[in-house]
Write a protein that holds these residues in place. Structure first.
Motif, PDB file in Angstrom:
ATOM      1  N   LEU A  79       0.792  -1.348  -0.122  1.00 42.63           N
ATOM      2  CA  LEU A  79       0.176  -0.171   0.128  1.00 42.63           C
ATOM      3  C   LEU A  79       0.973   1.218   0.055  1.00 42.63           C
ATOM      4  O   LEU A  79       0.434   2.353  -0.226  1.00 42.63           O
ATOM      5  CB  LEU A  79      -0.939   0.086   1.247  1.00 42.63           C
ATOM      6  N   VAL A  80       2.234   1.132   0.175  1.00 41.25           N
ATOM      7  CA  VAL A  80       3.122   2.315   0.270  1.00 41.25           C
ATOM      8  C   VAL A  80       4.148   2.054  -0.676  1.00 41.25           C
ATOM      9  O   VAL A  80       4.327   2.987  -1.539  1.00 41.25           O
ATOM     10  CB  VAL A  80       3.713   2.445   1.739  1.00 41.25           C
TER      11      VAL A  80
ATOM     12  N   SER B 247       3.629  12.106   4.901  1.00 41.79           N
ATOM     13  CA  SER B 247       2.530  12.286   3.861  1.00 41.79           C
ATOM     14  C   SER B 247       2.398  13.445   3.044  1.00 41.79           C
ATOM     15  O   SER B 247       3.131  14.366   3.255  1.00 41.79           O
ATOM     16  CB  SER B 247       1.000  12.091   4.574  1.00 41.79           C
ATOM     17  N   SER B 248       1.605  13.592   2.313  1.00 44.41           N
ATOM     18  CA  SER B 248       1.378  14.799   1.479  1.00 44.41           C
ATOM     19  C   SER B 248       0.345  15.970   2.001  1.00 44.41           C
ATOM     20  O   SER B 248       0.287  16.869   1.657  1.00 44.41           O
ATOM     21  CB  SER B 248       0.784  14.474   0.018  1.00 44.41           C
ATOM     22  N   ASP B 249      -0.075  15.464   3.333  1.00 50.44           N
ATOM     23  CA  ASP B 249      -0.918  16.488   4.220  1.00 50.44           C
ATOM     24  C   ASP B 249      -0.016  17.402   4.786  1.00 50.44           C
ATOM     25  O   ASP B 249       0.777  16.813   5.493  1.00 50.44           O
ATOM     26  CB  ASP B 249      -2.084  15.404   4.954  1.00 50.44           C
ATOM     27  N   ALA B 250      -0.516  18.364   5.056  1.00 58.09           N
ATOM     28  CA  ALA B 250       0.238  19.429   5.822  1.00 58.09           C
ATOM     29  C   ALA B 250       0.158  19.109   7.212  1.00 58.09           C
ATOM     30  O   ALA B 250      -1.206  18.559   7.637  1.00 58.09           O
ATOM     31  CB  ALA B 250      -0.083  20.847   5.561  1.00 58.09           C
TER      32      ALA B 250
ATOM     33  N   THR C  44      -9.932  11.891   8.342  1.00 51.96           N
ATOM     34  CA  THR C  44      -9.138  12.242   6.804  1.00 51.96           C
ATOM     35  C   THR C  44      -7.917  11.173   6.724  1.00 51.96           C
ATOM     36  O   THR C  44      -7.104  11.441   5.612  1.00 51.96           O
ATOM     37  CB  THR C  44      -8.455  13.686   7.583  1.00 51.96           C
ATOM     38  N   PHE C  45      -7.542  10.203   7.286  1.00 52.57           N
ATOM     39  CA  PHE C  45      -6.469   9.362   7.134  1.00 52.57           C
ATOM     40  C   PHE C  45      -6.479   8.696   5.768  1.00 52.57           C
ATOM     41  O   PHE C  45      -7.824   7.788   5.344  1.00 52.57           O
ATOM     42  CB  PHE C  45      -6.456   8.201   8.330  1.00 52.57           C
TER      43      PHE C  45
ATOM     44  N   ARG D 221      -1.852   8.490   0.700  1.00 49.72           N
ATOM     45  CA  ARG D 221      -1.140   9.863   0.807  1.00 49.72           C
ATOM     46  C   ARG D 221       0.406   9.666   1.534  1.00 49.72           C
ATOM     47  O   ARG D 221       1.126  10.712   1.389  1.00 49.72           O
ATOM     48  CB  ARG D 221      -1.918  10.713   1.464  1.00 49.72           C
ATOM     49  N   PHE D 222       0.721   8.618   1.860  1.00 51.55           N
ATOM     50  CA  PHE D 222       2.261   8.429   2.492  1.00 51.55           C
ATOM     51  C   PHE D 222       3.152   7.904   1.250  1.00 51.55           C
ATOM     52  O   PHE D 222       2.840   7.183   0.415  1.00 51.55           O
ATOM     53  CB  PHE D 222       2.407   7.586   3.493  1.00 51.55           C
ATOM     54  N   SER D 223       4.415   8.554   1.595  1.00 54.63           N
ATOM     55  CA  SER D 223       5.326   8.298   0.511  1.00 54.63           C
ATOM     56  C   SER D 223       6.440   7.373   0.797  1.00 54.63           C
ATOM     57  O   SER D 223       6.635   7.204   1.854  1.00 54.63           O
ATOM     58  CB  SER D 223       5.979   9.783  -0.150  1.00 54.63           C
TER      59      SER D 223
END
Length: 440
Positions: free
Chosen positions: A156-157, A270-273, A286-287, A291-293
């Motif tokens: 998933l990542v 992640s791409s979230d601030a 919101t998880f 969005r995790f790189s």
């Protein structure tokens, strides 16, 4: 969905452990699934009950409740059953090499330019060979015989991950003292406790390749995997060098708010601030693991302090009053909240407004004059403006020369909330005494 957090009680939890614990919890809660706390304590030499208790305390502090708990030392009989199944099917075989002999084999392989993969020498032993070793007092450790096939999964990542069994060493599953190792006990538990998703650090990627074959050999469904990059420190170095100061226990004792750490770790990498969030439910909503790189996230304790202040500035009085003194009310909280970095700072402003302060007097004549011009109560936020306007007219002072001597006398500090807010809370009696240079 069912996820698990599986700490070993061999030390205190630190931020590197807290991140997978939190992300597993958020992923489960987002999906309406279950969160399993599994205590991996098969290492009886290093595991301690006090560490297991501390892990639970740390998770409760973060607000991470669990739906189920399992303790591996209570399940040793299940690992014996699994090992016997593998032995009967020829997938678990005894090996008699000593650590020194294995070390020599590894050294020879590396010198020859070969990967240090176990050579399966034990598979060539005859019954007579094994009897001879046992007569010498050797007891075997047991290795899992890998199939030399492709091993693939969609992470998933990390996306598509590929290994080949021939490039991996047959892992030891049972030690010489009959204790099961993590590779076996973890898979048995994941199968029998119905774990569907495994989110953990990328240091387990090669373990996953081995365990996928082990899941199949034991007749279990292979879970969905997600492997996150490990956290580095602010300079990009290994976080492990700083774990003492970044244990959850030390962070809690420093006065950090649990939602500060949750807000930080939930978005780190992640791409979230990273933003202050006061409720776990909002983080869960919101998880998104997508969005995790794969980039290495950097953990900066200085960012924690800044975020902690932002968290406190969002908290209403009802959410903190149980941790404040009995005479701390919402008026005082709203007045001092914008100046707090840690909740413990609130005591300083409580003492300034409700307790005793030793004033700092720069110009006794000026502050004495200010004391004489204090208006009668009741006071409100206009009182400060009225006082300073009168003093400006009578003294000719303005700006810092006007305000700073008054602040130092009234609070003993050169900074803080606006005095138009503080002065009514300090009250006329204390204000007059302090302006005259008296401790009050």
């Amino acid at each position: 969905m069912k996820v698990r957090f599986a700490p070993s009680p061999t030390g205190l939890l630190h931020v590197g452990n807290a991140r997978p614990a939190l992300l597993n919890w958020l992923m489960a809660r987002k999906a309406g699934g279950k969160f399993l706390l599994r205590v991996d304590d098969t290492d009886s030499e290093r595991s301690r009950d006090e560490y297991a208790d501390a892990i639970k305390e740390d998770l409760r502090w973060l607000g991470l409740d669990w739906d189920e708990i399992a303790v591996q030392s209570d399940r040793l009989d299940r690992y014996v059953v699994a090992a016997e199944k593998l032995k009967n099917e020829g997938r678990l075989y005894p090996c008699y090499e000593t650590p020194e002999e294995l070390g020599l084999k590894r050294k020879v392989a590396l010198q020859a330019g070969r990967p240090p993969i176990y050579d399966r020498g034990a598979l060539k032993l005859t019954g007579e060979d094994r009897a001879k070793f046992e007569a010498e007092g050797r007891t075997p450790h047991w290795r899992f015989k890998l199939e030399h096939d492709d091993i693939e999964w969609e992470d998933l990542v990390r996306g598509d991950v590929h290994f080949h069994g021939a490039h991996l060493t047959d892992p030891v599953l049972i030690r010489e003292d009959d204790r099961p190792l993590y590779t076996l006990s973890s898979v048995v538990d994941d199968i029998e406790l119905d774990v569907t998703h495994i989110l953990r650090g990328e240091d387990h990627v090669s373990n996953t390749a081995v365990q996928i074959q082990l899941f199949a050999a034991l007749g279990g469904d292979v879970p969905v995997f997600a492997h996150l990059p490990l956290i580095a420190d602010a300079s990009g170095g290994g976080l492990s060098k700083r774990l003492g100061s970044l244990s959850l226990q030390s962070l809690r004792e420093s006065g950090l708010e649990p939602m500060t750490l949750n807000s930080y770790l939930a978005r780190l990498g992640s791409s979230d601030a990273i933003e202050p969030v006061t409720e776990l439910a909002e983080l869960a909503q919101t998880f998104d693991i997508a969005r995790f790189s794969r980039g290495t996230p950097r953990f900066d304790p200085e960012e924690l302090d800044l975020l902690n202040a932002r968290i406190l500035h969002l908290l209403d009085f009802d959410s903190v009053k149980s941790r404040l003194s009995a005479d701390f009310d919402d008026v005082l909280w709203n007045a001092v909240r914008p100046n707090l970095t840690k909740l413990g700072d609130a005591k300083l402003w409580h003492d300034i407004c409700r307790g005793s302060v030793t004033p700092v007097i720069e110009d006794a004549a000026f502050t004495q004059a200010a004391a004489e011009q204090l208006p009668p109560e009741p006071w409100d936020e206009s009182t400060w403006s009225n006082l300073t306007t009168a003093l400006k007219a009578s003294s000719g002072r303005k700006g810092k020369a006007l305000f700073m001597p008054l602040r130092l006398a009234l609070t003993g500090l050169d900074h803080g909330p606006e005095l138009k807010v503080l002065l009514p809370l300090i009250g006329r009696e204390r204000a007059e005494a302090r302006l005259k240079g008296e401790t009050a």
